[in-house]
Design a protein around this motif. Structure first.
Motif, PDB file in Angstrom:
ATOM      1  N   SER A  15       8.399  36.018  -3.469  1.00 41.21           N
ATOM      2  CA  SER A  15       8.465  37.197  -2.611  1.00 41.21           C
ATOM      3  C   SER A  15       7.531  36.999  -1.427  1.00 41.21           C
ATOM      4  O   SER A  15       6.490  36.344  -1.541  1.00 41.21           O
ATOM      5  CB  SER A  15       8.060  38.452  -3.400  1.00 41.21           C
ATOM      6  OG  SER A  15       8.284  39.621  -2.636  1.00 41.21           O
ATOM      7  N   TYR A  16       7.905  37.546  -0.285  1.00 41.88           N
ATOM      8  CA  TYR A  16       7.103  37.466   0.940  1.00 41.88           C
ATOM      9  C   TYR A  16       6.747  36.016   1.306  1.00 41.88           C
ATOM     10  O   TYR A  16       5.658  35.726   1.778  1.00 41.88           O
ATOM     11  CB  TYR A  16       5.827  38.297   0.805  1.00 41.88           C
ATOM     12  CG  TYR A  16       6.045  39.778   0.869  1.00 41.88           C
ATOM     13  CD1 TYR A  16       6.303  40.423   2.076  1.00 41.88           C
ATOM     14  CD2 TYR A  16       5.995  40.557  -0.289  1.00 41.88           C
ATOM     15  CE1 TYR A  16       6.498  41.799   2.136  1.00 41.88           C
ATOM     16  CE2 TYR A  16       6.194  41.936  -0.238  1.00 41.88           C
ATOM     17  CZ  TYR A  16       6.448  42.550   0.980  1.00 41.88           C
ATOM     18  OH  TYR A  16       6.651  43.902   1.036  1.00 41.88           O
ATOM     19  N   GLY A  17       7.687  35.102   1.068  1.00 46.39           N
ATOM     20  CA  GLY A  17       7.434  33.708   1.439  1.00 46.39           C
ATOM     21  C   GLY A  17       6.434  33.017   0.560  1.00 46.39           C
ATOM     22  O   GLY A  17       5.880  31.969   0.942  1.00 46.39           O
ATOM     23  N   LEU A  18       6.180  33.551  -0.624  1.00 49.30           N
ATOM     24  CA  LEU A  18       5.206  32.981  -1.553  1.00 49.30           C
ATOM     25  C   LEU A  18       5.842  32.767  -2.916  1.00 49.30           C
ATOM     26  O   LEU A  18       6.496  33.669  -3.463  1.00 49.30           O
ATOM     27  CB  LEU A  18       3.999  33.910  -1.693  1.00 49.30           C
ATOM     28  CG  LEU A  18       3.069  33.985  -0.475  1.00 49.30           C
ATOM     29  CD1 LEU A  18       2.200  35.230  -0.562  1.00 49.30           C
ATOM     30  CD2 LEU A  18       2.211  32.727  -0.378  1.00 49.30           C
ATOM     31  N   GLY A  19       5.638  31.576  -3.464  1.00 48.54           N
ATOM     32  CA  GLY A  19       6.041  31.305  -4.830  1.00 48.54           C
ATOM     33  C   GLY A  19       4.900  31.626  -5.780  1.00 48.54           C
ATOM     34  O   GLY A  19       3.730  31.584  -5.403  1.00 48.54           O
ATOM     35  N   HIS A  20       5.258  31.970  -7.008  1.00 47.61           N
ATOM     36  CA  HIS A  20       4.270  32.247  -8.052  1.00 47.61           C
ATOM     37  C   HIS A  20       4.503  31.238  -9.170  1.00 47.61           C
ATOM     38  O   HIS A  20       5.616  31.136  -9.693  1.00 47.61           O
ATOM     39  CB  HIS A  20       4.420  33.671  -8.581  1.00 47.61           C
ATOM     40  CG  HIS A  20       4.127  34.726  -7.557  1.00 47.61           C
ATOM     41  ND1 HIS A  20       3.062  35.600  -7.661  1.00 47.61           N
ATOM     42  CD2 HIS A  20       4.739  35.053  -6.382  1.00 47.61           C
ATOM     43  CE1 HIS A  20       3.030  36.414  -6.626  1.00 47.61           C
ATOM     44  NE2 HIS A  20       4.051  36.100  -5.837  1.00 47.61           N
ATOM     45  N   GLY A  21       3.479  30.491  -9.536  1.00 48.39           N
ATOM     46  CA  GLY A  21       3.645  29.464 -10.546  1.00 48.39           C
ATOM     47  C   GLY A  21       2.410  29.289 -11.393  1.00 48.39           C
ATOM     48  O   GLY A  21       1.475  30.100 -11.368  1.00 48.39           O
ATOM     49  N   CYS A  75       5.628  36.670   7.060  1.00 44.96           N
ATOM     50  CA  CYS A  75       5.591  37.902   6.275  1.00 44.96           C
ATOM     51  C   CYS A  75       4.273  38.649   6.461  1.00 44.96           C
ATOM     52  O   CYS A  75       4.258  39.894   6.456  1.00 44.96           O
ATOM     53  CB  CYS A  75       5.815  37.579   4.803  1.00 44.96           C
ATOM     54  SG  CYS A  75       7.522  37.110   4.427  1.00 44.96           S
ATOM     55  N   LEU A  76       3.169  37.928   6.623  1.00 43.62           N
ATOM     56  CA  LEU A  76       1.897  38.587   6.906  1.00 43.62           C
ATOM     57  C   LEU A  76       1.969  39.330   8.242  1.00 43.62           C
ATOM     58  O   LEU A  76       1.480  40.457   8.372  1.00 43.62           O
ATOM     59  CB  LEU A  76       0.759  37.572   6.914  1.00 43.62           C
ATOM     60  CG  LEU A  76       0.390  36.960   5.552  1.00 43.62           C
ATOM     61  CD1 LEU A  76      -0.603  35.812   5.739  1.00 43.62           C
ATOM     62  CD2 LEU A  76      -0.181  38.005   4.612  1.00 43.62           C
ATOM     63  N   ARG A  92      -3.126  41.139  -0.601  1.00 44.46           N
ATOM     64  CA  ARG A  92      -2.951  41.686  -1.942  1.00 44.46           C
ATOM     65  C   ARG A  92      -1.573  42.333  -2.084  1.00 44.46           C
ATOM     66  O   ARG A  92      -0.920  42.222  -3.129  1.00 44.46           O
ATOM     67  CB  ARG A  92      -4.044  42.709  -2.229  1.00 44.46           C
ATOM     68  CG  ARG A  92      -5.335  42.124  -2.783  1.00 44.46           C
ATOM     69  CD  ARG A  92      -5.123  41.508  -4.169  1.00 44.46           C
ATOM     70  NE  ARG A  92      -6.353  41.102  -4.780  1.00 44.46           N
ATOM     71  CZ  ARG A  92      -6.940  41.730  -5.810  1.00 44.46           C
ATOM     72  NH1 ARG A  92      -6.380  42.816  -6.313  1.00 44.46           N
ATOM     73  NH2 ARG A  92      -8.056  41.272  -6.318  1.00 44.46           N
ATOM     74  N   HIS A  93      -1.122  42.991  -1.017  1.00 46.61           N
ATOM     75  CA  HIS A  93       0.192  43.653  -1.063  1.00 46.61           C
ATOM     76  C   HIS A  93       1.317  42.635  -1.234  1.00 46.61           C
ATOM     77  O   HIS A  93       2.211  42.829  -2.072  1.00 46.61           O
ATOM     78  CB  HIS A  93       0.416  44.465   0.211  1.00 46.61           C
ATOM     79  CG  HIS A  93       1.786  45.054   0.329  1.00 46.61           C
ATOM     80  ND1 HIS A  93       2.204  46.117  -0.439  1.00 46.61           N
ATOM     81  CD2 HIS A  93       2.842  44.714   1.126  1.00 46.61           C
ATOM     82  CE1 HIS A  93       3.461  46.413  -0.139  1.00 46.61           C
ATOM     83  NE2 HIS A  93       3.864  45.577   0.814  1.00 46.61           N
ATOM     84  N   VAL A  94       1.290  41.551  -0.457  1.00 45.12           N
ATOM     85  CA  VAL A  94       2.404  40.597  -0.495  1.00 45.12           C
ATOM     86  C   VAL A  94       2.356  39.691  -1.718  1.00 45.12           C
ATOM     87  O   VAL A  94       3.337  38.984  -1.990  1.00 45.12           O
ATOM     88  CB  VAL A  94       2.460  39.744   0.797  1.00 45.12           C
ATOM     89  CG1 VAL A  94       2.602  40.625   2.021  1.00 45.12           C
ATOM     90  CG2 VAL A  94       1.255  38.813   0.920  1.00 45.12           C
ATOM     91  N   THR A  95       1.254  39.706  -2.463  1.00 44.64           N
ATOM     92  CA  THR A  95       1.164  38.849  -3.650  1.00 44.64           C
ATOM     93  C   THR A  95       1.387  39.617  -4.943  1.00 44.64           C
ATOM     94  O   THR A  95       1.183  39.074  -6.028  1.00 44.64           O
ATOM     95  CB  THR A  95      -0.205  38.147  -3.712  1.00 44.64           C
ATOM     96  OG1 THR A  95      -1.257  39.124  -3.634  1.00 44.64           O
ATOM     97  CG2 THR A  95      -0.364  37.140  -2.591  1.00 44.64           C
TER      98      THR A  95
END
Length: 539
Positions: free
Chosen positions: A288-294, A67-68, A271-274
């Motif tokens: 989103s964008y291959g990143l989990g948020h926890g 995604c980056l 910063r955009h993808v997070t």
């Protein structure tokens, strides 16, 4: 807040002590400081020690790097993209239609966007779940990028939910993204990752290695445990986009340092993808964008895990604390819990005790969610907890005798009904209790051959007395026999604990259907990653 070297080393040492295994390499990066701990053997048979320079397949951690690269080509198009008279985003969107020409014929298909792919909101069933068991692959079979993967894409004939409304992890989303990126950019994924991620991040030895049968020497992944022994894991699949990158601990440390610096720039791609993701209805999503948020230790993290037979990996970034933890195992220890344990120990965090210790007896039982046709199983767990199985077993703390919650879900039980709000998936489950007291009907009711046009799969059910078996034929071959366990009311659990990818979805729900005369005429087969596939009896 700064951490003492003693505290960090104690946190890393605790991972080694708890998740022993053949080998591991772990690191903490905090405010410019780096701590490492490495133990064990990259290859136990050849007695080759693990080092921080040994490369491991980082598996699904690859998704965020793809995604980056994707966002980088949008901001900085390749020569091939510049030669076209349309914007990069339009070029990418057009290629999505070209790679999935059947979208127009699929209900909800015309709504599908690139955003739905990288946020796991596409509704496309996971192809690793489909390959074994439904498409007939055996756990150790090969899977080819050039031959088998395109045929999997062709078999996307329906979605198991409307795009943008839910999350369901689907590796095929990132296989498609990678193919789109290569086609539009006019470069291979390996070249794009090298130029736009590895070199920029200072990942000196990271590379794309799609063939899992040939990880870089000397690393070996291991199945098993100390009680039963460790054996070298056999992997023969090819993957590229959903996974495929190999990297060492030193590479991952460099990656984390790069992300820490990128975080300081509010206009950066990182910063955009997070940015916090949402669903179509505006409610918060976690991926989103291959990143989990926890969350760990009351701190918000951004990261991802990775898994392949014989490997478990995790990276977590806590931006507010300028902190990252990296865990790389060449065995099947719980790397996610290991990484979170590091964060918790550094912040001296203890999970709050539950206020209720005793679960109501109504929790014990099996329930069917009619909408998904999937089984939910519940039982009291440790003191103050209930264990709920829908996609693997999850623990939730009791908030009353009939209510429980965790970071992933809220659940309640009322007599013969269970309600579960799966927060990460934006999914509401409403299950009715299954009567498990009656004996199984005669096996002859179910013994037959069933066909699914949607899944392009044949289900063969056989058995005698109370023991039933199921097997599937598909474009990848004739799969192995799987044991089936009767639950009640024409509902079975089909156990498939091993698949091409790891970990496999595990238990599948099989719900047989009868006509007005009481004859079994079909079945619905599914798991959380591949729901509600209808089979009709043909013989």
């Amino acid at each position: 807040m700064p951490f003492s070297t003693a505290d960090v080393e104690a946190a890393l040492r605790s991972v080694e002590e708890k998740y022993r295994g053949p080998a591991g390499s772990v690191a903490v990066i905090h405010q410019g400081q780096i701590w490492r701990r490495v133990w064990g053997f990259a290859d136990m048979e050849k007695r080759i020690p693990m080092t921080s320079q040994v490369q491991l397949p980082i598996c699904s951690i690859s998704k965020q790097m793809v995604c980056l690269a994707l966002e980088d080509v949008i901001r900085n198009p390749t020569p091939a993209m510049k030669a076209r008279p349309i914007e990069p985003k339009v070029q990418l969107a057009k290629e999505l239609v070209d790679i999935l020409p059947q979208l127009g014929e699929i209900p909800g298909g015309r709504q599908l966007t690139l955003s739905h792919l990288h946020s796991m909101q596409s509704g496309i069933r996971d192809y690793w779940a489909m390959t074994s068991p439904l498409w007939g692959a055996k756990p150790d079979d090969p899977f080819s990028l050039t031959l088998d993967a395109p045929r999997a894409i062709q078999r996307t004939k329906s979605l198991h939910f409307e795009p943008g409304t839910e999350t369901s992890y689907s590796n095929v989303n990132f296989y498609i993204l990678a193919r789109i990126l290569e086609k539009v950019a006019g470069q291979s994924l390996g070249q794009l990752l090298t130029e736009r991620v590895f070199i920029k991040a200072g990942m000196a030895t990271a590379s794309l290695c799609p063939n899992t049968a040939g990880p870089p020497h000397p690393i070996v992944g291991y199945e098993g445990d100390e009680k039963h022994g460790y054996i070298p894991a056999v992997n023969r699949i090819e993957w590229c986009g959903d996974a495929g990158i190999v990297a060492s601990l030193e590479d991952m440390i460099a990656y984390e340092q790069w992300l820490h610096e990128s975080w300081k720039d509010e206009g950066s791609i990182y910063r955009h993808v997070t940015q916090p993701p949402t669903f179509k209805d505006g409610s918060p999503a976690y991926y989103s964008y291959g990143l989990g948020h926890g969350e760990a230790a009351a701190k918000q993290w951004i990261g991802h895990g990775g898994a392949l037979r014989g490997f478990r990996l995790q990276r977590l970034h806590v931006p507010a604390e300028n902190l990252s933890a990296v865990v790389l195992f060449n065995h099947e220890g719980d790397s996610g819990s290991a990484a979170e344990s590091i964060v918790k120990k550094l912040f001296k965090f203890d999970e709050p005790a539950g206020s209720v210790n005793t679960a109501a007896p109504e929790w014990t039982g099996s329930f069917l969610d009619e909408e998904t046709q999937l089984l939910i199983r519940a039982k009291p767990g440790d003191a103050g907890e209930v264990a709920i199985t829908y996609f693997g077993e999850e623990k939730a703390k009791l908030t009353s005798t009939t209510q429980a919650e965790s970071r992933q879900l809220r659940a309640s039980v009322d007599k013969d009904q269970i309600q579960i709000d799966r927060l990460r998936e934006n999914k509401k489950l409403r299950g009715r209790r299954i009567d498990e007291t009656a004996d199984m009907p005669p096996s002859s009711d179910y013994v037959a051959i069933y066909q699914s046009a949607d899944a392009d799969s044949t289900f063969i059910c056989n058995g005698t007395s109370t023991l039933m078996y199921g097997a599937f034929n598909g474009y990848l071959g004739k799969g192995p026999i799987h044991l089936m366990k009767y639950v009640g009311e024409d509902i079975f659990i089909l156990s498939a604990p091993r698949g091409l990818d790891a970990p496999a979805p595990g238990d599948w729900t099989v719900v047989f259907h009868r006509d007005g005369d009481g004859k079994v005429v079909g079945a619905t087969v599914g798991c959380q990653l591949a729901r509600k596939l209808k089979f009709e009896r043909i013989a």
